[in-house]
Design an enzyme around this catalytic site. Structure first.
Site: not given
Ligand SMILES: NC(=O)c1ccc[n+]([C@@H]2O[C@H](COP(=O)([O-])OP(=O)(O)OC[C@H]3O[C@@H](n4cnc5c(N)ncnc54)[C@H](O)[C@@H]3O)[C@@H](O)[C@H]2O)c1
Ligand SMILES: O=c1ccn([C@@H]2O[C@H](COP(=O)(O)OP(=O)(O)O[C@H]3OC[C@](O)(CO)[C@H]3O)[C@@H](O)[C@H]2O)c(=O)[nH]1
Length: 390
Positions: A252, A342, A26, A183, A332, A97, A186
């Protein structure tokens, strides 16, 4: 650059943003958007910078960095770096982030997950509050956990009633599994940091916005195991399925792929974040769902659609058996559990920021899988051509 106006028609002043986790998926898209479309400056903090190198380093043609005075990278770990408070103080706004946010870690590294999502975020909240700085904190849709509807009998007609499954920021409960279902480590850590931020707002006047992303996907998400990440690593579903498609292996499906998700294109979601950045009066004090309720699929349907789109963009035929079922325990490990469904309610973000997602799931997969193929196909071919040691 023409003067930018906020949603109320007022000129937007250029600000300095301390972006923690700027080197992630992000963060890299948000940096690009801010640098290309606004005058704001970024202090980019992360342990890694591979995904933002193109914004930091001189390009080979001109020999100059693309944004020399607008982005500064600070390689630091927020767990233990005394520079953090100074960087927050130098900025008008902090965006946090940083997190461990791949589900494969939640039940296998629960301590790291809880520390990363709660303990490590504490000083960021404290420094913002103590120094009167605005904070945009990234939480997750996972704080909703399971839907109320999932506890109804399978054949109950109430399961079709949106009030049993649509997730609303101000009314839906947070429903997690038992403690041995790690699980939820988080989601629970994210929930507690949300509550702490909310309380800092209520008791100490912290100006905050909380973002709950609903499965944002697109280029640069996570890693491809054995190519730009650990061979044994398990990224989120987009990268897992992309990896299988690139290697011509079956995708998978965990526990039958029955869980449902709504996926949103990263570029749509970033538009919403920019509106939050530039409209503090409308965003402060709010928690926002950011997702695309129109892009709902089961994970099985996602696998089928990705297989079809990948065949279209590469011209390669699909496998005869494109998917296989695996149990969640096998995939997992012990302690995995899942969100059943969701769908984000969009009322609040719509009212406050007038924002709506645009891109269909098919279109976003087309551009993302074109990127995955262009970026990884050659590297995968080389790895697959290497003889394996027995
Ligand atoms: N991508 C999504 O759909 C999604 C969904 C739900 C929540 N989020 C939240 O959005 C945020 C960003 O997600 P993302 O998908 O970009 O994940 P990402 O893992 O790509 O990015 C997180 C970044 O934070 C950095 N980081 C982690 N711990 C650190 C630390 N201690 N010090 C410095 N840097 C650190 C990592 O190196 C990484 O580059 C997260 O908080 C995640 O929980 C993302
Ligand atoms: O090879 C695979 C991997 C995953 N699944 C299933 O897909 C669903 C989505 O999984 P994933 O994208 O890994 O994550 P979640 O949606 O469960 O959780 C994320 O949502 C937001 C965030 O907070 C950050 O991105 C994270 O927690 C899930 O049902 C897996 O079981 C699969 O079938 N095969």
């Amino acid at each position: 650059m023409a003067q930018r106006l906020d949603l109320d028609g007022k000129p937007i002043k250029a600000i300095t943003i301390c972006m923690i986790g700027a080197g992630g998926f992000i963060g890299s898209h948000l940096c690009e958007k801010i640098l290309h479309e606004t005058p704001h400056k970024i202090l980019a903090l992360d342990v890694y910078n591979d995904k933002i190198k193109h914004l930091l380093e001189p390009d080979s043609a001109s020999g100059t960095a693309p944004f020399p005075d607008r982005i500064q990278f600070h390689r630091l770990n927020i767990k233990h770096d005394s520079r953090l408070e100074g960087l927050i103080k130098m900025s008008d706004l902090t965006i946090n982030l940083a997190a461990i946010c791949t589900p494969a870690d939640y039940n296998t590294r629960p301590l790291d997950t809880i520390y990363s999502n709660f303990i490590d975020a504490l000083p960021v909240v404290k420094y913002c509050s103590e120094n009167g700085k605005r904070l945009i904190h990234f939480s997750t849709c996972e704080v909703y956990g399971k839907t109320i509807g999932s506890f109804l009998p399978k054949d109950s007609p109430l399961r079709q009633d949106p009030s049993y499954y649509v997730l609303k920021e101000d009314t839906s409960p947070c429903i997690f599994g038992s403690i041995e279902k790690q699980r939820w480590s988080y989601a629970c850590a994210k929930q507690l940091i949300e509550r702490l931020i909310y309380a800092e707002g209520a008791e100490n006047g912290l100006e905050f916005t909380i973002v709950r992303p609903f499965n944002w996907i697109g280029p640069r998400m996570d890693f491809i195991p054995g190519i730009d990440g650990p061979s044994e690593g398990v990224p989120r579903v987009l990268a897992c399925f992309s990896n299988a498609l690139l290697r011509r292996e079956p995708l998978k499906l965990v526990d039958g792929g029955q869980s449902q998700r709504t996926f949103i294109y990263i570029k749509d979601a970033i538009e919403a974040v920019l509106l939050m950045i530039e409209n503090p009066a409308r965003a402060n004090g709010h928690i926002f769902n950011v997702g695309n309720p129109n892009n709902e699929v089961t994970v099985r349907q996602l696998a089928e659609m990705m297989t079809e789109v990948y065949a279209k963009v590469t011209g390669e035929s699909a496998l005869e058996k494109p998917t296989i079922d695996v149990s969640s325990k096998e995939f997992y490990g012990e302690g995995y559990d899942d969100s059943d469904k969701r769908i984000p309610d969009m009322t609040i973000i719509n009212k406050q920021l007038g924002w709506n997602p645009k891109t269909s799931l098919w279109d976003l997969l087309e551009s993302t899988l074109t990127y995955q193929h262009r970026t990884y196909a050659e590297a995968i071919k080389k790895v697959l051509a290497k003889p394996t040691s027995s």
